[in-house]
Scaffold this motif. Sequence first.
Motif, PDB file in Angstrom:
ATOM      1  N   UNK A   1       0.809  -1.215   0.000  1.00  0.00           N
ATOM      2  CA  UNK A   1       0.000   0.000   0.000  1.00  0.00           C
ATOM      3  C   UNK A   1       0.846   1.270   0.000  1.00  0.00           C
ATOM      4  N   UNK A   2       1.991   1.245   0.698  1.00  0.00           N
ATOM      5  CA  UNK A   2       2.764   2.460   0.879  1.00  0.00           C
ATOM      6  C   UNK A   2       3.792   2.698  -0.214  1.00  0.00           C
ATOM      7  N   UNK A   3       3.939   1.757  -1.135  1.00  0.00           N
ATOM      8  CA  UNK A   3       4.841   1.977  -2.261  1.00  0.00           C
ATOM      9  C   UNK A   3       4.305   3.107  -3.133  1.00  0.00           C
ATOM     10  N   UNK A   4       5.211   3.926  -3.672  1.00  0.00           N
ATOM     11  CA  UNK A   4       4.799   5.056  -4.511  1.00  0.00           C
ATOM     12  C   UNK A   4       4.079   4.582  -5.773  1.00  0.00           C
ATOM     13  N   UNK A   5       4.541   3.465  -6.324  1.00  0.00           N
ATOM     14  CA  UNK A   5       3.919   2.848  -7.495  1.00  0.00           C
ATOM     15  C   UNK A   5       3.533   1.421  -7.115  1.00  0.00           C
ATOM     16  N   UNK A   6       2.313   1.022  -7.413  1.00  0.00           N
ATOM     17  CA  UNK A   6       1.865  -0.323  -7.075  1.00  0.00           C
ATOM     18  C   UNK A   6       2.827  -1.352  -7.653  1.00  0.00           C
ATOM     19  N   UNK A   7       3.452  -2.183  -6.823  1.00  0.00           N
ATOM     20  CA  UNK A   7       4.430  -3.139  -7.335  1.00  0.00           C
ATOM     21  C   UNK A   7       3.780  -4.283  -8.094  1.00  0.00           C
ATOM     22  N   UNK A   8       4.592  -4.963  -8.890  1.00  0.00           N
ATOM     23  CA  UNK A   8       4.173  -6.194  -9.534  1.00  0.00           C
ATOM     24  C   UNK A   8       4.278  -7.294  -8.489  1.00  0.00           C
ATOM     25  N   UNK A   9       3.195  -8.025  -8.254  1.00  0.00           N
ATOM     26  CA  UNK A   9       3.152  -9.001  -7.161  1.00  0.00           C
ATOM     27  C   UNK A   9       3.046 -10.409  -7.753  1.00  0.00           C
ATOM     28  N   UNK A  10       4.040 -11.250  -7.460  1.00  0.00           N
ATOM     29  CA  UNK A  10       4.127 -12.602  -8.022  1.00  0.00           C
ATOM     30  C   UNK A  10       4.078 -13.622  -6.882  1.00  0.00           C
ATOM     31  N   UNK A  11       3.075 -14.506  -6.858  1.00  0.00           N
ATOM     32  CA  UNK A  11       3.045 -15.554  -5.830  1.00  0.00           C
ATOM     33  C   UNK A  11       4.032 -16.671  -6.156  1.00  0.00           C
ATOM     34  N   UNK A  12       4.541 -17.305  -5.128  1.00  0.00           N
ATOM     35  CA  UNK A  12       5.448 -18.453  -5.267  1.00  0.00           C
ATOM     36  C   UNK A  12       4.918 -19.587  -4.405  1.00  0.00           C
ATOM     37  N   UNK A  13       4.985 -20.804  -4.942  1.00  0.00           N
ATOM     38  CA  UNK A  13       4.608 -21.979  -4.155  1.00  0.00           C
ATOM     39  C   UNK A  13       5.788 -22.939  -4.106  1.00  0.00           C
ATOM     40  N   UNK A  14       6.146 -23.367  -2.892  1.00  0.00           N
ATOM     41  CA  UNK A  14       7.265 -24.275  -2.673  1.00  0.00           C
ATOM     42  C   UNK A  14       6.739 -25.627  -2.206  1.00  0.00           C
ATOM     43  N   UNK A  15       7.367 -26.694  -2.667  1.00  0.00           N
ATOM     44  CA  UNK A  15       7.008 -28.034  -2.191  1.00  0.00           C
ATOM     45  C   UNK A  15       8.284 -28.796  -1.847  1.00  0.00           C
ATOM     46  N   UNK A  16       8.189 -29.623  -0.809  1.00  0.00           N
ATOM     47  CA  UNK A  16       9.294 -30.494  -0.425  1.00  0.00           C
ATOM     48  C   UNK A  16      10.284 -29.888   0.540  1.00  0.00           C
TER      49      UNK A  16
END
Length: 281
Positions: free
Chosen positions: A169-184
């Motif tokens: 929310x506080x970033x001057x420009x809305x960041x690109x948000x990438x989810x990551x999923x880890x297994x093992x």
Amino acid sequence: MSQLLSTAVFAATGLTCKAFLNSGLCSITVSNLSVLLDALQCKARRKLGQGVVTGAFCFASLDDPIVWGALPARSYLRPDTRRWVLGASDILFTNPVFSALFRNGQVIETSRGKGVFQPAVDTAVDKLNQGHWVHLFSEGAVRQPASYPQTNGITHLTRFKWGVGRIVMDADVLPLIIPIWLTGFDKLMPEGRPSPYKYFPKLGVKLGVAFGDPIPPERISALLDDLRHDKSTQIHNAMHKSQVNCIRSEVTAVIKCAVEDLGRKISGDRLDGPLIDSQIN
């Protein structure tokens, strides 16, 4: 000098992890790495001051460096393709040697229990405003649950910390948000083992790292538009503070849902199990 030390720490750690992954002592499958690499290499985004946020669920202490090993070696050499990450003061910064190592590894010292307005969160926002990549282990601790909580028969991750929402929310420009999923990773470094075994990874484990598509920006911007409207019409500061807290919670929930959705795509509703086979980038 600090950049040289940072490069040395990243290169040494990344190449060590890459050697481990290529040794046959364990195996790893990486999905959609190009999503992250394209985001980090986009010069137009950097010129606009847009940073990159990645969010994941933390299974073990080796999650962060092992993911480095899945990245191209060239990414260790460039400041704009190396991640910043928040790390707990009481675990990673307990003596001068550890403190120097992790600071040069671009770990932001974070005090648990100090809330969303502590200096570490301010630093993360500042790094985003400079167009950097900030990685968040969004639940704020290593967790290896025997089972995940369920609501109406649907499995969910545990609550993500609100600092996630504040950073976005506080970033001057809305960041690109990438989810990551880890297994093992919970099997690579299972919690509860006695010394000295708890300090060594188990062998023969199948690991998986999956990068999801970026969260559609309109899902976040719509919430922030509500906040801007509220600020222009607010009457009482207390009312506005309550609204900010609510929206911070909702932004965090959007990111949590994106990580959960990726996990279900990979592993099914149990949010565990092996990563489906895919080409290693």
